[in-house]
Design a protein around this motif. Structure first.
Motif, mmCIF file in Angstrom:
data_model
loop_
_atom_site.group_PDB
_atom_site.id
_atom_site.type_symbol
_atom_site.label_atom_id
_atom_site.label_comp_id
_atom_site.label_asym_id
_atom_site.label_seq_id
_atom_site.Cartn_x
_atom_site.Cartn_y
_atom_site.Cartn_z
ATOM 1 N N ILE A 2 0.855 -1.180 0.000
ATOM 2 C CA ILE A 2 0.000 0.000 0.000
ATOM 3 C C ILE A 2 0.892 1.232 0.000
ATOM 4 N N ASN A 3 0.701 2.106 -0.970
ATOM 5 C CA ASN A 3 1.449 3.360 -1.026
ATOM 6 C C ASN A 3 0.588 4.471 -0.460
ATOM 7 N N VAL A 4 1.135 5.205 0.467
ATOM 8 C CA VAL A 4 0.436 6.332 1.065
ATOM 9 C C VAL A 4 1.321 7.560 0.922
ATOM 10 N N TYR A 5 0.751 8.617 0.404
ATOM 11 C CA TYR A 5 1.489 9.848 0.210
ATOM 12 C C TYR A 5 0.884 10.923 1.091
ATOM 13 N N ALA A 6 1.731 11.739 1.671
ATOM 14 C CA ALA A 6 1.260 12.850 2.493
ATOM 15 C C ALA A 6 2.054 14.099 2.120
ATOM 16 N N ARG A 28 5.593 8.484 8.413
ATOM 17 C CA ARG A 28 5.367 7.216 9.091
ATOM 18 C C ARG A 28 5.603 6.109 8.071
ATOM 19 N N GLY A 29 6.146 5.003 8.499
ATOM 20 C CA GLY A 29 6.354 3.893 7.578
ATOM 21 C C GLY A 29 7.763 3.358 7.670
#
Length: 64
Positions: A2-6, A28-29
């Motif tokens: 899962i790729n999450v961008y902020a 985070r990560g």
């Protein structure tokens, strides 16, 4: 995977190093990729950096 961008939005220009520090503090990560928005470093290099990290490198650094 899962790729999450902020994105971190600043109220003004605090400078390059402060922006990087704030991004690292906010992240985070398992990994963080830092790349300048002027695209001096091509974004397609990110995939190779991640591949080397997955092969066991703790720090991966690109240099032209």
């Amino acid at each position: 995977m899962i790729n999450v961008y902020a994105f971190v939005n600043f109220s003004r220009n605090f400078g390059h190093q402060i922006a990087i520090s704030a991004g690292i503090d906010y992240a985070r990560g398992q990994a963080i990729v830092i790349i300048d928005s002027d695209l001096q470093d091509p974004p397609d290099v990110i995939l190779e950096l991640i591949a080397r990290w997955k092969r066991g490198a703790e720090v991966v650094y690109a240099q032209a």
